[in-house]
Design an enzyme around this catalytic site. Structure first.
Site, PDB file in Angstrom:
ATOM      1  N   ASP A  78       0.828  -1.208   0.000  1.00 38.72           N
ATOM      2  CA  ASP A  78       0.000   0.000   0.000  1.00 38.72           C
ATOM      3  C   ASP A  78       0.860   1.255   0.000  1.00 38.72           C
ATOM      4  O   ASP A  78       2.042   1.226   0.364  1.00 38.72           O
ATOM      5  CB  ASP A  78      -0.942   0.006   1.209  1.00 38.72           C
ATOM      6  CG  ASP A  78      -0.181   0.009   2.535  1.00 38.72           C
ATOM      7  OD1 ASP A  78       0.628  -0.912   2.743  1.00 38.72           O
ATOM      8  OD2 ASP A  78      -0.397   0.925   3.360  1.00 38.72           O
ATOM      9  N   GLU A 140      -0.124  -1.052   5.748  1.00 36.28           N
ATOM     10  CA  GLU A 140       0.935  -0.658   6.671  1.00 36.28           C
ATOM     11  C   GLU A 140       0.822   0.815   7.002  1.00 36.28           C
ATOM     12  O   GLU A 140       1.082   1.235   8.140  1.00 36.28           O
ATOM     13  CB  GLU A 140       2.300  -0.964   6.035  1.00 36.28           C
ATOM     14  CG  GLU A 140       3.489  -0.761   6.970  1.00 36.28           C
ATOM     15  CD  GLU A 140       4.065   0.660   6.978  1.00 36.28           C
ATOM     16  OE1 GLU A 140       4.917   0.951   7.833  1.00 36.28           O
ATOM     17  OE2 GLU A 140       3.649   1.482   6.126  1.00 36.28           O
TER      18      GLU A 140
END
Length: 381
Positions: A78, A140
């Site tokens: 991400d 994350e």
């Protein structure tokens, strides 16, 4: 989707990865499918691990004998949003300018993913005596929300690894420690009314002022230690980051919310730094206010000893002594908490992350690829 060729340069792979707008908190099926196909074409064992959200997945892959202790290359798929208006080009289309490659996630941290994937064909061609694992996570950037689900499944996927290299941007200099972090949202609901009759209402902003005052007191107390001189500042910290509430100056505000965070040196539980605030919040409930506490994120500190085998290995692979610590946080602390030694080492610079025109240099990708290929040689010895 057609299978990608197994031999690609880091730049080619990075261009493909950047083209997936895998913004934190959104579905990531496309990027997971592409990486999974690439890895399977190399003969890797690939497991896609769904998260509870239903539209996001972690990915775990292995080259070599999974029943022996090996090394994990860890990274997140991400990226933070790229809504800033002052990008010079499309943030989800890789742009080259000289030796720089621009795009969202180039440094943080799809550059590491690209270098690792580009190194794998050479490693897959070797008879590995110990395995190389890839653990790619989601969300994350929302406080390491995806990787705990991967870690919970790890015992069924492989023997306990010897160590984990988390490829956050570090200038390809290994880093042994970072602070832990916890963040939370606090909401107080009171009773509205006309400001001329404060006796009939419950002012949520005034109540929240007590919470903020306690947060400031707690933050000041932390400056007295405990200390770890590897960090700047060398003590744990706490701050209120946002505050919202109220509608108009002549209306008693019935709602106020803040977001707070704590960052803790190793040996200190970051969530425990909120104890005084939680006690103050409980006292407001006794006075008629409704309170709500929502944990936003939490991860532990990382602290790898100087002479740990993993630190020695990364010193050999990079040709530089590992740095003692950095200020930003990573998933490495969660790996260590799961009983796996972890260290940070990846291409790029954290100072370029989370801002327009994020970039990585071609030479940085090449150096990271070379380091991972050298790691593959160690695992085949």
């Amino acid at each position: 989707m057609s299978s990608p060729p197994v031999a690609k340069s880091p730049e080619e792979i990075l261009a493909r990865l950047i083209s997936f707008p895998s913004v934190v908190g959104t579905a990531n099926g496309d990027i997971v499918e592409w990486i999974g196909t690439y890895l399977r074409d190399l003969g890797a064992s690939v497991t896609v691990l769904p998260g509870p959200e239903g539209d996001r997945w972690n990915l775990f892959a292995t080259l070599g004998p999974a029943d022996r202790p090996g090394i994990i290359l860890s990274g997140h798929m991400d990226v933070v949003p790229a809504a800033e208006p002052n990008w010079s080009s499309d943030p989800f289309s890789l742009r080259r300018e000289g030796e720089r490659l621009y795009g969202r996630g180039t440094s943080d941290m799809k550059g590491f993913l690209a270098a690792a994937l580009a190194a794998l064909p050479a490693i897959a061609a070797r008879p590995l005596s110990r395995p190389l694992h890839l653990a790619f996570s989601y969300d994350e950037e929302a406080g390491c929300r995806g990787v705990p689900h991967l870690l919970s499944r790890l015992p069924e996927l492989c023997a306990r690894p010897e160590g984990c290299i988390v490829g956050e941007p570090s200038g390809l200099r290994a880093i042994r420690a970072h602070k832990g972090k916890a963040a939370a949202r606090i909401e107080i609901t009171g009773r509205t009314g006309h400001s001329s009759r404060p006796d009939l209402g419950l002012n949520a902003v005034h109540a929240m002022a007590e919470i903020v005052t306690e947060a400031v007191r707690s933050a000041e107390a932390l400056t007295q230690g405990p200390f770890d001189d590897n960090f700047e500042p060398p003590y744990s910290s706490l701050q209120v980051g946002t505050i919202t509430g109220g509608q108009a100056v002549n209306i008693i505000p019935d709602r106020c919310a803040i977001e707070i965070e704590a960052r803790a040196v190793a040996g200190v539980d970051p969530a425990g730094l909120f104890a005084g605030i939680e006690a103050k919040l409980a006292s407001l409930s006794e006075r008629g206010f409704t309170t709500r506490w929502e944990g936003l994120s939490a991860y532990p500190a990382l602290s790898l000893r100087e002479n740990a085998p993993l630190a020695v290995l990364l010193g050999d692979l990079t040709g530089q002594e590992p740095l003692p610590a950095v200020s930003y946080g990573t998933e490495a602390g969660l790996y260590q908490a799961a009983g796996i030694d972890a260290i940070i080492c990846g291409p790029g610079d954290i100072a370029r992350a989370h801002k327009p025109d994020e970039y990585i240099e071609i030479g940085e990708l090449a150096a990271c690829r070379k380091m991972i290929e050298a790691l593959g040689q160690r695992l085949s010895a």
